[in-house]
Motif scaffolding. Structure first.
Motif, PDB file in Angstrom:
ATOM      1  N   GLU A 150       0.834  -1.219   0.000  1.00  0.00           N
ATOM      2  CA  GLU A 150       0.000   0.000   0.000  1.00  0.00           C
ATOM      3  C   GLU A 150       0.858   1.255   0.000  1.00  0.00           C
ATOM      4  OE1 GLU A 150      -3.706  -1.045   2.655  1.00  0.00           O
ATOM      5  OE2 GLU A 150      -3.506   1.132   2.302  1.00  0.00           O
ATOM      6  N   GLU A 151       1.849   1.260   0.885  1.00  0.00           N
ATOM      7  CA  GLU A 151       2.713   2.445   1.015  1.00  0.00           C
ATOM      8  C   GLU A 151       3.512   2.687  -0.275  1.00  0.00           C
ATOM      9  OE1 GLU A 151       5.894   1.952   3.876  1.00  0.00           O
ATOM     10  OE2 GLU A 151       6.843   3.825   3.186  1.00  0.00           O
ATOM     11  N   PHE A 152       4.099   1.621  -0.824  1.00  0.00           N
ATOM     12  CA  PHE A 152       4.953   1.775  -2.007  1.00  0.00           C
ATOM     13  C   PHE A 152       4.119   2.181  -3.228  1.00  0.00           C
ATOM     14  CE2 PHE A 152       8.583  -1.344  -0.561  1.00  0.00           C
ATOM     15  CZ  PHE A 152       8.743  -0.603   0.599  1.00  0.00           C
ATOM     16  N   ALA A 153       2.916   1.586  -3.356  1.00  0.00           N
ATOM     17  CA  ALA A 153       2.052   1.923  -4.503  1.00  0.00           C
ATOM     18  C   ALA A 153       1.636   3.389  -4.414  1.00  0.00           C
ATOM     19  CB  ALA A 153       0.841   0.999  -4.543  1.00  0.00           C
ATOM     20  N   SER A 154       1.303   3.821  -3.211  1.00  0.00           N
ATOM     21  CA  SER A 154       0.868   5.203  -3.038  1.00  0.00           C
ATOM     22  C   SER A 154       2.021   6.184  -3.341  1.00  0.00           C
ATOM     23  CB  SER A 154       0.334   5.336  -1.609  1.00  0.00           C
ATOM     24  OG  SER A 154       0.384   6.638  -1.190  1.00  0.00           O
ATOM     25  N   TYR A 155       3.233   5.826  -2.915  1.00  0.00           N
ATOM     26  CA  TYR A 155       4.396   6.680  -3.202  1.00  0.00           C
ATOM     27  C   TYR A 155       4.647   6.735  -4.714  1.00  0.00           C
ATOM     28  CZ  TYR A 155       9.158   8.505  -3.186  1.00  0.00           C
ATOM     29  OH  TYR A 155      10.281   9.264  -3.421  1.00  0.00           O
ATOM     30  N   ALA A 156       4.561   5.571  -5.380  1.00  0.00           N
ATOM     31  CA  ALA A 156       4.766   5.542  -6.837  1.00  0.00           C
ATOM     32  C   ALA A 156       3.747   6.448  -7.526  1.00  0.00           C
ATOM     33  CB  ALA A 156       4.645   4.105  -7.353  1.00  0.00           C
ATOM     34  N   LYS A 157       2.492   6.363  -7.102  1.00  0.00           N
ATOM     35  CA  LYS A 157       1.438   7.203  -7.706  1.00  0.00           C
ATOM     36  C   LYS A 157       1.759   8.680  -7.520  1.00  0.00           C
ATOM     37  CE  LYS A 157      -0.658   4.964  -9.839  1.00  0.00           C
ATOM     38  NZ  LYS A 157      -1.235   4.841 -11.098  1.00  0.00           N
ATOM     39  N   SER A 158       2.291   9.023  -6.331  1.00  0.00           N
ATOM     40  CA  SER A 158       2.595  10.431  -6.062  1.00  0.00           C
ATOM     41  C   SER A 158       3.682  10.943  -7.013  1.00  0.00           C
ATOM     42  CB  SER A 158       3.005  10.641  -4.602  1.00  0.00           C
ATOM     43  OG  SER A 158       4.326  10.169  -4.398  1.00  0.00           O
ATOM     44  N   LEU A 159       4.473  10.029  -7.585  1.00  0.00           N
ATOM     45  CA  LEU A 159       5.510  10.414  -8.561  1.00  0.00           C
ATOM     46  C   LEU A 159       5.008  10.283 -10.001  1.00  0.00           C
ATOM     47  CD1 LEU A 159       8.719   8.692  -7.082  1.00  0.00           C
ATOM     48  CD2 LEU A 159       7.895  11.015  -6.704  1.00  0.00           C
ATOM     49  N   GLY A 160       3.750   9.870 -10.167  1.00  0.00           N
ATOM     50  CA  GLY A 160       3.180   9.734 -11.522  1.00  0.00           C
ATOM     51  C   GLY A 160       3.498   8.417 -12.200  1.00  0.00           C
ATOM     52  N   LEU A 161       3.997   7.446 -11.437  1.00  0.00           N
ATOM     53  CA  LEU A 161       4.342   6.137 -12.006  1.00  0.00           C
ATOM     54  C   LEU A 161       3.142   5.194 -11.965  1.00  0.00           C
ATOM     55  CD1 LEU A 161       7.662   5.844  -9.987  1.00  0.00           C
ATOM     56  CD2 LEU A 161       7.582   5.969 -12.481  1.00  0.00           C
ATOM     57  N   SER A 162       3.084   4.241 -12.896  1.00  0.00           N
ATOM     58  CA  SER A 162       2.088   3.171 -12.819  1.00  0.00           C
ATOM     59  C   SER A 162       2.665   2.037 -11.969  1.00  0.00           C
ATOM     60  CB  SER A 162       1.754   2.619 -14.205  1.00  0.00           C
ATOM     61  OG  SER A 162       1.212   3.612 -15.033  1.00  0.00           O
TER      62      SER A 162
END
Ligand SMILES: O=C(O)c1ccccc1NCC(=O)[C@H](O)[C@H](O)COP(=O)(O)O
Length: 261
Positions: A150-162
């Motif tokens: 959850e944490e890593f996916a949310s961080y990736a999204k905050s950087l615009g990554l899929s």
């Protein structure tokens, strides 16, 4: 200790060293960090594309050296021209003979999403993925807790990554259906004993909620397999060794794609 345990141990050491040599603030000043990423979902669902995520893979723990005589830019350019929806580049050095330089070299010739294929154990590697040119990161359920996913996916999204989440069984799938995940990949290869069985894909496809892109990963070597997986409900197909083991991976993907049509 399984190979996967060894890889994860090695990653933790590698990340600690990378953080010392290149602190996060420095990474975020790299030119590629400041860019709009190609969205995985959009390219997988595009009607002109094949759904293939073609992987650049020089070596692997299960096969040893696959192809040592290849240029990353030439190969991924060929994959893109053949109609790949996205490209995967392994960045692990010790077990797959990849590098972050391979990722950047691939970025320079691509106009489709680029996946950093890596064993992510720390948010630092997600920032690194963006700084070196990736649009997509992989989170492997077998290496992480549900809270980390959850944490890593949310961080990736905050950087615009899929985000592509990889699972191997129903338990990993059900425990990790995070909101910020875009795609769920069923790895047909058991990462502990390397046994490949497409039955994992067929068993899990209807259990993956339909709002996720569904990816079947590993052991795909025949265009007829893609037809079967598509009929079962998969949108995308991650293929590495089948192309990379040939003298000419570009020619191999072209022939494969012609047989799909
Ligand atoms: O490929 C391996 O031997 C391997 C071993 C341990 C962890 C991961 C491994 N592979 C990563 C992958 O998931 C594959 O590279 C990817 O799905 C493509 O598979 P294939 O088409 O069979 O090369």
């Amino acid at each position: 200790m399984t190979i996967l345990d060894k890889i994860v141990e090695r990653k933790k050491t590698e990340v600690a060293a990378a953080k010392l040599s290149t602190p996060l603030e420095e990474l975020s000043s790299y030119p590629l960090f400041d860019r709009t990423c190609y969205a995985l979902k959009e390219y997988i669902l595009h009607p002109d594309k094949t759904g293939i995520i073609a992987e650049f893979k020089r070596a692997s723990p299960s096969k040893g050296l696959i192809n040592g005589d290849v240029n990353v830019a030439d190969v991924v350019r060929g994959y893109q021209q053949a109609g790949a929806s996205a490209i995967s580049v392994l960045t692990d050095a010790d077990f797959f003979q990849g590098s972050l330089q391979d990722l950047t070299d691939a970025r320079e010739v691509l106009e489709i999403p680029l996946l950093r294929k890596e064993f992510i154990v720390d948010t630092y590697q997600i920032a690194e993925a963006k700084a070196y040119g990736a649009d997509v990161i992989l989170l492997i359920a077998a290496c992480l807790t549900p809270a980390q996913i959850e944490e890593f996916a949310s961080y990736a999204k905050s950087l615009g990554l899929s985000v592509l989440l990889e699972v191997h069984n129903e338990e990993e799938l059900n425990s990790n259906l995070a909101a910020d995940v875009d795609a769920i990949g069923v790895n047909n290869r058991n990462l502990k004993d390397f046994i490949v069985d497409l039955a994992h894909s067929y068993d899990l496809v209807n259990k993956i909620p339909d709002h996720y892109i569904k990816v079947s990963e590993s052991g795909i070597a025949d265009p007829k397999t893609i037809k079967g997986l598509k009929d079962a409900g998969f949108n995308a197909f991650l293929i590495g060794e089948n192309f990379m083991k040939t003298d000419n991976p570009t020619a191999a993907i072209h022939t494969f794609v012609q047989q799909l049509r």
